[in-house]
Design a protein around this motif. Structure first.
Motif, PDB file in Angstrom:
ATOM      1  N   ALA A 153      66.853  22.645  -1.995  1.00 57.91           N
ATOM      2  CA  ALA A 153      67.547  20.862  -1.467  1.00 57.91           C
ATOM      3  C   ALA A 153      68.711  20.938  -0.701  1.00 57.91           C
ATOM      4  O   ALA A 153      68.747  20.268   0.387  1.00 57.91           O
ATOM      5  CB  ALA A 153      68.153  19.938  -3.146  1.00 57.91           C
ATOM      6  N   LEU A 154      69.537  22.199  -0.863  1.00 57.14           N
ATOM      7  CA  LEU A 154      70.809  22.744   0.763  1.00 57.14           C
ATOM      8  C   LEU A 154      69.974  22.735   2.038  1.00 57.14           C
ATOM      9  O   LEU A 154      70.554  22.388   2.780  1.00 57.14           O
ATOM     10  CB  LEU A 154      71.465  23.408  -0.331  1.00 57.14           C
ATOM     11  CG  LEU A 154      72.765  22.705  -1.345  1.00 57.14           C
ATOM     12  CD1 LEU A 154      73.660  24.182  -2.088  1.00 57.14           C
ATOM     13  CD2 LEU A 154      73.248  22.258  -0.885  1.00 57.14           C
ATOM     14  N   TYR A 155      69.379  23.215   1.862  1.00 55.61           N
ATOM     15  CA  TYR A 155      68.670  24.189   3.018  1.00 55.61           C
ATOM     16  C   TYR A 155      67.405  22.508   3.492  1.00 55.61           C
ATOM     17  O   TYR A 155      67.259  22.197   4.650  1.00 55.61           O
ATOM     18  CB  TYR A 155      66.648  24.580   2.590  1.00 55.61           C
ATOM     19  CG  TYR A 155      65.842  24.985   3.560  1.00 55.61           C
ATOM     20  CD1 TYR A 155      65.977  25.123   5.194  1.00 55.61           C
ATOM     21  CD2 TYR A 155      64.946  23.895   3.711  1.00 55.61           C
ATOM     22  CE1 TYR A 155      64.572  24.835   5.865  1.00 55.61           C
ATOM     23  CE2 TYR A 155      63.902  24.018   4.725  1.00 55.61           C
ATOM     24  CZ  TYR A 155      63.975  24.503   5.493  1.00 55.61           C
ATOM     25  OH  TYR A 155      63.576  24.082   6.699  1.00 55.61           O
ATOM     26  N   ALA A 156      66.988  21.652   2.696  1.00 58.39           N
ATOM     27  CA  ALA A 156      66.241  20.533   3.299  1.00 58.39           C
ATOM     28  C   ALA A 156      67.604  19.095   3.718  1.00 58.39           C
ATOM     29  O   ALA A 156      67.093  18.548   4.545  1.00 58.39           O
ATOM     30  CB  ALA A 156      65.898  19.437   1.417  1.00 58.39           C
ATOM     31  N   ARG A 157      68.768  19.276   2.888  1.00 62.37           N
ATOM     32  CA  ARG A 157      69.824  18.507   3.548  1.00 62.37           C
ATOM     33  C   ARG A 157      70.064  18.708   5.093  1.00 62.37           C
ATOM     34  O   ARG A 157      71.101  18.281   5.780  1.00 62.37           O
ATOM     35  CB  ARG A 157      71.583  18.666   2.876  1.00 62.37           C
ATOM     36  CG  ARG A 157      72.294  17.739   3.398  1.00 62.37           C
ATOM     37  CD  ARG A 157      73.555  17.785   2.181  1.00 62.37           C
ATOM     38  NE  ARG A 157      74.495  16.872   2.341  1.00 62.37           N
ATOM     39  CZ  ARG A 157      75.534  17.923   2.900  1.00 62.37           C
ATOM     40  NH1 ARG A 157      75.979  18.669   3.722  1.00 62.37           N
ATOM     41  NH2 ARG A 157      76.661  16.573   3.761  1.00 62.37           N
ATOM     42  N   ALA A 158      70.343  20.641   4.703  1.00 58.44           N
ATOM     43  CA  ALA A 158      70.698  20.872   6.358  1.00 58.44           C
ATOM     44  C   ALA A 158      69.583  21.006   7.603  1.00 58.44           C
ATOM     45  O   ALA A 158      69.692  20.592   8.616  1.00 58.44           O
ATOM     46  CB  ALA A 158      71.202  22.430   6.023  1.00 58.44           C
ATOM     47  N   SER A 159      67.925  21.266   7.006  1.00 53.08           N
ATOM     48  CA  SER A 159      67.833  21.182   7.918  1.00 53.08           C
ATOM     49  C   SER A 159      67.692  19.343   9.053  1.00 53.08           C
ATOM     50  O   SER A 159      67.121  19.363   9.560  1.00 53.08           O
ATOM     51  CB  SER A 159      66.431  21.794   7.936  1.00 53.08           C
ATOM     52  OG  SER A 159      65.504  20.683   6.088  1.00 53.08           O
ATOM     53  N   SER A 160      67.752  18.359   7.541  1.00 58.12           N
ATOM     54  CA  SER A 160      67.807  17.386   8.034  1.00 58.12           C
ATOM     55  C   SER A 160      68.358  16.699   8.301  1.00 58.12           C
ATOM     56  O   SER A 160      68.133  15.547   9.412  1.00 58.12           O
ATOM     57  CB  SER A 160      67.091  16.434   6.391  1.00 58.12           C
ATOM     58  OG  SER A 160      65.929  16.773   5.693  1.00 58.12           O
ATOM     59  N   LEU A 178      62.112  11.679   2.474  1.00 54.47           N
ATOM     60  CA  LEU A 178      63.446  11.536   3.124  1.00 54.47           C
ATOM     61  C   LEU A 178      62.380  12.385   5.036  1.00 54.47           C
ATOM     62  O   LEU A 178      63.525  11.688   6.131  1.00 54.47           O
ATOM     63  CB  LEU A 178      64.698  12.929   2.882  1.00 54.47           C
ATOM     64  CG  LEU A 178      65.021  13.932   3.880  1.00 54.47           C
ATOM     65  CD1 LEU A 178      66.396  12.906   3.906  1.00 54.47           C
ATOM     66  CD2 LEU A 178      65.447  15.127   3.300  1.00 54.47           C
ATOM     67  N   ALA A 179      61.663  13.396   4.511  1.00 51.68           N
ATOM     68  CA  ALA A 179      61.106  13.129   5.470  1.00 51.68           C
ATOM     69  C   ALA A 179      60.790  11.638   7.127  1.00 51.68           C
ATOM     70  O   ALA A 179      60.652  11.843   7.871  1.00 51.68           O
ATOM     71  CB  ALA A 179      59.855  14.257   5.811  1.00 51.68           C
ATOM     72  N   ALA A 180      60.533  11.229   6.701  1.00 53.70           N
ATOM     73  CA  ALA A 180      60.438   9.867   6.942  1.00 53.70           C
ATOM     74  C   ALA A 180      61.238   8.574   7.512  1.00 53.70           C
ATOM     75  O   ALA A 180      61.796   7.824   8.088  1.00 53.70           O
ATOM     76  CB  ALA A 180      59.255   9.156   5.738  1.00 53.70           C
ATOM     77  N   GLY A 181      62.357   9.775   6.439  1.00 54.16           N
ATOM     78  CA  GLY A 181      64.300   8.440   7.301  1.00 54.16           C
ATOM     79  C   GLY A 181      63.887   7.362   6.105  1.00 54.16           C
ATOM     80  O   GLY A 181      64.653   6.075   6.946  1.00 54.16           O
ATOM     81  N   ARG A 182      63.342   7.668   4.861  1.00 50.48           N
ATOM     82  CA  ARG A 182      62.852   5.926   4.468  1.00 50.48           C
ATOM     83  C   ARG A 182      63.908   7.383   2.795  1.00 50.48           C
ATOM     84  O   ARG A 182      64.147   8.231   2.300  1.00 50.48           O
ATOM     85  CB  ARG A 182      62.251   5.439   3.945  1.00 50.48           C
ATOM     86  CG  ARG A 182      61.542   4.801   5.333  1.00 50.48           C
ATOM     87  CD  ARG A 182      60.052   4.507   4.943  1.00 50.48           C
ATOM     88  NE  ARG A 182      60.357   3.298   4.273  1.00 50.48           N
ATOM     89  CZ  ARG A 182      59.456   2.774   3.314  1.00 50.48           C
ATOM     90  NH1 ARG A 182      58.179   3.152   4.118  1.00 50.48           N
ATOM     91  NH2 ARG A 182      59.413   1.675   2.850  1.00 50.48           N
ATOM     92  N   GLY A 183      64.007   6.153   1.890  1.00 53.45           N
ATOM     93  CA  GLY A 183      64.691   6.360   0.817  1.00 53.45           C
ATOM     94  C   GLY A 183      65.812   6.927   0.143  1.00 53.45           C
ATOM     95  O   GLY A 183      66.555   6.986   1.010  1.00 53.45           O
ATOM     96  N   PRO A 184      66.141   7.612  -1.361  1.00 48.58           N
ATOM     97  CA  PRO A 184      67.168   7.137  -1.655  1.00 48.58           C
ATOM     98  C   PRO A 184      68.210   8.694  -0.966  1.00 48.58           C
ATOM     99  O   PRO A 184      69.738   9.078  -1.630  1.00 48.58           O
ATOM    100  CB  PRO A 184      67.264   7.774  -3.101  1.00 48.58           C
ATOM    101  CG  PRO A 184      66.459   8.210  -3.478  1.00 48.58           C
ATOM    102  CD  PRO A 184      65.234   8.211  -1.968  1.00 48.58           C
ATOM    103  N   LEU A 185      67.982   9.544  -0.095  1.00 48.37           N
ATOM    104  CA  LEU A 185      68.389  10.779  -0.677  1.00 48.37           C
ATOM    105  C   LEU A 185      68.823  11.236   1.448  1.00 48.37           C
ATOM    106  O   LEU A 185      67.982   9.527   1.860  1.00 48.37           O
ATOM    107  CB  LEU A 185      67.381  11.540  -0.052  1.00 48.37           C
ATOM    108  CG  LEU A 185      66.191  12.563  -1.331  1.00 48.37           C
ATOM    109  CD1 LEU A 185      66.144  14.092  -1.258  1.00 48.37           C
ATOM    110  CD2 LEU A 185      68.427  12.933  -1.746  1.00 48.37           C
ATOM    111  N   ASP A 186      69.740  10.968   2.110  1.00 50.39           N
ATOM    112  CA  ASP A 186      70.452  11.124   3.164  1.00 50.39           C
ATOM    113  C   ASP A 186      71.438  12.527   3.603  1.00 50.39           C
ATOM    114  O   ASP A 186      72.115  12.771   2.602  1.00 50.39           O
ATOM    115  CB  ASP A 186      71.050  10.081   3.551  1.00 50.39           C
ATOM    116  CG  ASP A 186      71.180   9.594   5.051  1.00 50.39           C
ATOM    117  OD1 ASP A 186      71.927  10.894   5.721  1.00 50.39           O
ATOM    118  OD2 ASP A 186      71.273   8.541   4.970  1.00 50.39           O
ATOM    119  N   PRO A 187      71.079  12.811   5.160  1.00 51.78           N
ATOM    120  CA  PRO A 187      71.786  14.088   4.816  1.00 51.78           C
ATOM    121  C   PRO A 187      73.042  13.490   5.208  1.00 51.78           C
ATOM    122  O   PRO A 187      74.250  14.673   4.375  1.00 51.78           O
ATOM    123  CB  PRO A 187      70.976  14.936   6.372  1.00 51.78           C
ATOM    124  CG  PRO A 187      70.370  13.770   7.092  1.00 51.78           C
ATOM    125  CD  PRO A 187      70.034  12.589   5.829  1.00 51.78           C
ATOM    126  N   ALA A 188      73.756  12.463   5.063  1.00 54.68           N
ATOM    127  CA  ALA A 188      74.878  11.700   5.298  1.00 54.68           C
ATOM    128  C   ALA A 188      75.621  12.348   4.150  1.00 54.68           C
ATOM    129  O   ALA A 188      76.222  11.989   3.844  1.00 54.68           O
ATOM    130  CB  ALA A 188      74.543  10.676   6.407  1.00 54.68           C
TER     131      ALA A 188
END
Length: 349
Positions: free
Chosen positions: A19-26, A78-88
């Motif tokens: 998950a941390l990798y996903a946040r950092a890459s996004s 998240l890959a599409a820039g939608r949903g509950p996850l946001d790198p911010a």
């Protein structure tokens, strides 16, 4: 995956790292193809991670629900820039949102904060009572499982349905309580599904709302935008059915038979038909059926179709016996813990 075999902490440490990798890459890649390519390696891990739990079907399926279903869909959004996850999002908030079946909501301040605090102050008491009742129901059901061979099939299936609901509606608030202890507020996962006035009300506004919140932006909204509302509803139920087939696989480690897909497709078709009939009914100025009648019909339909299609995949190939054995072990653990607490209490006095 031997180093994480049957280790919940190790699996979730690995998942947290993912998950941390996903946040950092996004945070450095724009939504769309570049972000999707960066996140793709995480999906095989999320699918395989639950298989590390070889000794417990219940834990394996629970972790699969967290990671292989919810987390995977959240990362796809998240890959599409939608949903509950946001790198911010703050790191801890991102981790909890990604790895747990929770939907966090922002705390509100301002002039109404006092009234809101007053309202929220009364909710824990109601939640505590609700959780106590559900825990008592589960305890009774676990006791009745000892006589399972003597019970009629439909009685057993009804107990399984009540057990699933009580367990989930007890388990999710426990997670919400842990999240709340860290200062984050979560939305409820269930809203008294036994009071649903229609199938659409049951699936869309009352049952397992975390799944609804994930399937809506990932499946329903895109399909509806291109093919209309009925297609969006059917596509959503189809995907839900396929994911439930996956949960059956994680429980049994055997190929599913399609019963779950049939169950959810049937409910999808019925939801579409129900919406069509409701519009025609309203257009003709006809009165709505009494709430009690509508609720009874919904409960009977959900129960009947569950007995027909939902539960059979869970009651074959030794899955039922395995689950009952694990729940018996859970009951024995809490019974032994209760005896020890009582003994220490008496010794202290």
């Amino acid at each position: 995956m031997e180093f994480v075999q049957d280790s919940i902490p190790m699996v979730f440490v690995a998942a947290a790292a993912a998950a941390l990798y996903a946040r950092a890459s996004s945070s450095v890649l724009r939504p769309g193809f570049p972000r999707l390519v960066a996140l793709l390696p995480l999906f095989p891990f999320l699918v395989a991670a639950p298989l590390a739990f070889t000794s417990s079907a219940i834990i394996r399926a629970t972790v699969a629900f967290f990671l292989a279903w919810l987390c995977a869909f959240k990362l796809a959004l998240l890959a599409a820039g939608r949903g509950p996850l946001d790198p911010a999002l703050p790191v801890l908030t991102f981790l909890f949102t990604a790895l747990l079946p929770v939907k966090l909501r922002q705390r509100r301040g301002g002039a109404g904060a006092g009234a809101a605090a007053s309202t929220k102050a009364s909710k824990p008491d109601l939640s505590l009572v609700s959780c106590a009742v559900k825990a008592a129901v589960i305890a009774v059901i676990l006791r009745l499982y000892q006589f399972n061979s003597r019970l009629h099939l439909y009685v057993r299936l009804a107990m399984y349905g009540v057990h699933i609901y009580c367990f989930l509606d007890l388990f999710f608030p426990c997670i919400a309580l842990a999240v709340g202890a860290l200062g984050m507020e979560t939305e409820p996962q269930f809203d008294r599904p036994y009071l649903a006035s229609s199938l659409r009300d049951f699936w869309g506004r009352r049952w397992n709302l975390m799944v609804s919140a994930i399937l809506r932006p990932s499946v329903y909204d895109p399909v509806r935008a291109r093919a209309g509302n009925p297609a969006g509803v059917l596509a959503t139920f189809l995907v839900s059915g396929l994911m439930h087939e996956g949960m059956v696989y994680y429980l049994s480690l055997r190929r599913p038979n399609g019963g779950m897909t049939a169950f959810f497709l049937l409910h999808g078709v019925c939801c579409v038909a129900e919406g069509w009939c409701a519009r025609r009914w309203t257009a003709r100025g006809l009165p709505s059926p009494p709430q009690a009648v509508a609720t009874l019909l919904v409960v009977l339909f959900v129960a009947a179709t569950s007995f027909w299609l939902f539960f059979p995949p869970l009651c074959k190939d030794g899955v039922e016996e395995k689950l009952l054995e694990e729940w018996a072990a859970v009951a024995a653990f809490f019974l032994d813990a209760g005896k020890k607490i009582t003994w220490y209490g008496q010794r202290g006095n």
